[in-house]
Write an enzyme that holds these catalytic residues in place. Sequence first.
Site, short mmCIF file in Angstrom:
data_model
loop_
_atom_site.label_atom_id
_atom_site.label_comp_id
_atom_site.label_asym_id
_atom_site.label_seq_id
_atom_site.Cartn_x
_atom_site.Cartn_y
_atom_site.Cartn_z
N ASP A 485 70.84 26.46 56.95
CA ASP A 485 69.53 26.19 56.36
C ASP A 485 69.65 25.96 54.86
OD1 ASP A 485 66.78 25.89 56.36
OD2 ASP A 485 66.37 28.02 56.21
N GLU A 488 69.81 21.12 51.53
CA GLU A 488 69.45 19.77 51.05
C GLU A 488 70.17 19.36 49.74
OE1 GLU A 488 67.03 20.94 54.10
OE2 GLU A 488 67.20 22.02 52.21
N ASP A 653 60.28 23.16 58.91
CA ASP A 653 59.15 24.06 58.78
C ASP A 653 57.84 23.38 59.16
OD1 ASP A 653 60.45 25.76 55.80
OD2 ASP A 653 61.08 25.74 57.88
#
Length: 973
Positions: A485, A488, A653
């Site tokens: 997670d 990015e 999300d």
Amino acid sequence: MIFSNLIRNSVIGVGLASLVVGAPASSAASSSASSASSSVASDSASGSSSQSDSAYTVPNELTLGVAQVPNIYNESAVDANVAAKGYSLVNVTTIPRGLTGILELKEATNIYGYDFEHLNLTVTYQSDTRLNIHIEPTNLTDVFILPEKLVIKPKVEGDTESFNFDDSDLVFEYSEKDFSFEVIRSSTGEVLFSTAGNPLVFSNQFIQFNTSLPKGHAITGLGESIHGSLNEPGTVKTLYANDVGDPIDGNIYGVHPVYYDQRYNSNTTHGVYWRTSAIQEVVIGEESLTWRALSGVIDLYFFSGPDPKDVIRQYVKEIGLPAFQPYWALGYHQCRWGYREIEDLVDVVDNFKKFNIPLETIWSDIDYMDSYKDFTNDPHRYPTDKYQDFLDELHNNSQHYVPIFDAAIYVPNPNNATDNDYEPFHAGNESDVFLKNPDGSLYIGAVWPGFTAFPDFLANNTQDYWNQMFKDWHDRIPFDGIWSDMNEVSSFCVGSCGSGRYFENPAQPPFLVGGEVTQYPTGFNVSNSTEWKSISSSIAATASTSKSSPTSSSSSSIDSMNTLAPGKGNINYPPYAINHAQGEHDLATHAVSPNATHQDGTLEYDIHNLYGFLQEKAIHEALLEIFPNKRPFIIARSTFAGAGAYMGHWGGDNNADYDMMYFSIPQAFSMGLSGIPFFGVDVCGFNGNSDAELCSRWMQLGSFFPFYRNHNVLGAISQEPYVWSSVADATRTSMAIRYLLLPYYYTLLHESHVTGLPILRSFAWQFPYEKQYKGVDNQFFVGDALLVTPVLQPGVKKVNGTFPGANVTEVYYDWYTHEKQNFTDGKNETLAAPIGHIPLHIRGGNILPLQEPGYTVAESRQNPFGLIVALDNEGKAEGKLYLDDGESLEIEESLYVNFVASKNELIASPFGDYNASQPLANVTILGVEHKPKQVQFDGSKVKFSYENSTIFVTNLETKTPSGAFANQFTISW
């Protein structure tokens, strides 16, 4: 003023001398900060029993970037298409596979950076179906060239010195004086791509080209965003990896610079891939497509198709075929942010068993960590001995465990001996494996544990460091896969905000964590009116009247006509501003700053979109060190072209509402054509509270996605499927179907792995010559055989669905009744869909392999097989089955079975040496108009029954004692 200088330069001092070398980065959970309140966290929100409740909070002002005005909204911004003068083509030379030439700048306009005066053009026919157009400056000083070691570069196929141009359906044509080019399909004469009338712009920080499109075009791809599958006129795609909570139409986690152009006037489809990691923007017009990048070179690949599935296969083969997931990955996965203690995991696993709902894998969000630090577990809430006992019991029951792993490494406080005892940072710092500031000091951002550093996956020693950290972690906590997670890569502050502050660690995030969640799904006030009255009163009574914090440190925007900077240009604030869906569009908001520097001098500006992909490759290799010759299981958030070769993906999300349930379908299509077929979303929704109706519908929809996981946010109500009896019933119904279909899904996994075809398929791919089915996002096929029609709105008991070719070229059977459906081609059919029922149909002409469901995938694999034979209008059907041990990376033994039904006969032809010893229990044949006098298995009569034009052949175990597919067999009727 000090803060202003900080965010512009992304450097705050050099800190301790020992930190100048570098340090790893900590991570954040799928619960991204963007979905939380922007207010400063209270002292009691640390969330870990092993750190002080009075932890320092990262100042909110460190999260604020400089306000930008995206060029697409800036009326004063220069239109490069109007102002640029373009290039002329000279010195054209033919080569065995194409041509080369020099592009000379006609007149410098320096619109967004300085124009390159001379460019090299190379056109290469790489294969019969692929054409490459490559344009780069003749002087490559300060020009980023994407290395092949980072992203695969398609290669010339066959003899490099010769090519029969007549074999290619793609033709390259060009104009010299005002350089432009066209790509034409030879077989139809259709122009597939044309820059005619639009000047090429090639500057150090701005590249732009345009192509014409036919009116009424059908453009798909250009992921990742929450959008319908079609990119309609007016769509602007920002391709910049972004940690944000699934805004509709905004840029989110992944970047896939490829589009598919499906043309119904010629019944052909082609694809265009720009192999670049640059920050990009794509604008779709009524009859045009404009593509921009803020660095790099032009490296375009055209794929000729001609059908959509052909183009997908051609593209995915070049970027990297999808990873073959382990068999157990197809089981049901349960997670939430809020399983605070190891006892919570024990209770959840026990409850699934108590309510007889299959559970394959239990997951952990950041709850298990010691103060949110990677490679740790909280000694009080997740003590190692209890943790290990739990995992031993889980593994003894053939179940699995996957923890979250964040992308940044905590930088400990050197003035606190206890805090400073964090080996993952010190080992990385000593090995020099972390991102730096331009001055060589350690780049320190902020994520969940506080100030953090970020692994540099271009550094020489990072993989060795990574392997050791993961091995040590697994030795202590034997996980089965990794959930990657925040990659990015995300940072909660702007620039290297921790360079002079890391001694204030541990630090809390600069926003509220785990506050009360008051959002409920659409329709909740109707279906739960009594409860809603109480909830709404409570919300009104506790509503805050305080004003929100300012969203920017600057009221002025960056000048879009930025001065011409030498060399690379203005890296943190390039002269062309993209529409970045974060804060006020600052590229460094909620992300590592563009000027963060890799060990080899590469700037994050040029490869920001690759960070997650490179991390996933490194995790993949680390897991292979831990599990030699076993397929690594990785679910990750940030993706790039080729990432599917290493991992699966979840949708990020999302919200607990019907619109996000709807958008999960086109998102799955987008990931499929991007080479990531193993995809799913957080069923029942991540942000906000779900309810029984939404969760029932979503649990059933999710059961048909390749990756099937329920997950929600800290502070929301529980949404495990056993929380509501109606959801439990609906879940057991659809989960029984999924587990029955595991052999079919596994066969599709294998097909994706070897061909690149997606598992979930759109109508436009299945019926590519039927224009009325373009953009259908409310239904989907699983493989070629199953058609799913979910309910995607509240308060209804019926749903409309379309059945292409019904009663003309196609036959559809109701899954539940086996009855042939009297549908009309092209008509919206109304289907009964009460709560707990999801319409499912079998497309005639297909044969489905089945296996009796068990509680786990391992149990299911020990049960007898079955077949469903769904005959088409001509009484024919075919199908296939693939089996192996379900986990080996290098497969030594496998089994393939081809099924063919025709003329009242089914033949199963196995080949391969994998021993599937489970017998065949039954065969169900749909669409048999008359009851047969007898049914034979290899020439001997067997018992059968007949109802609703369906033959049920049962008790076949005695006919297949060595295994259902140990030998070829024939069933006739």
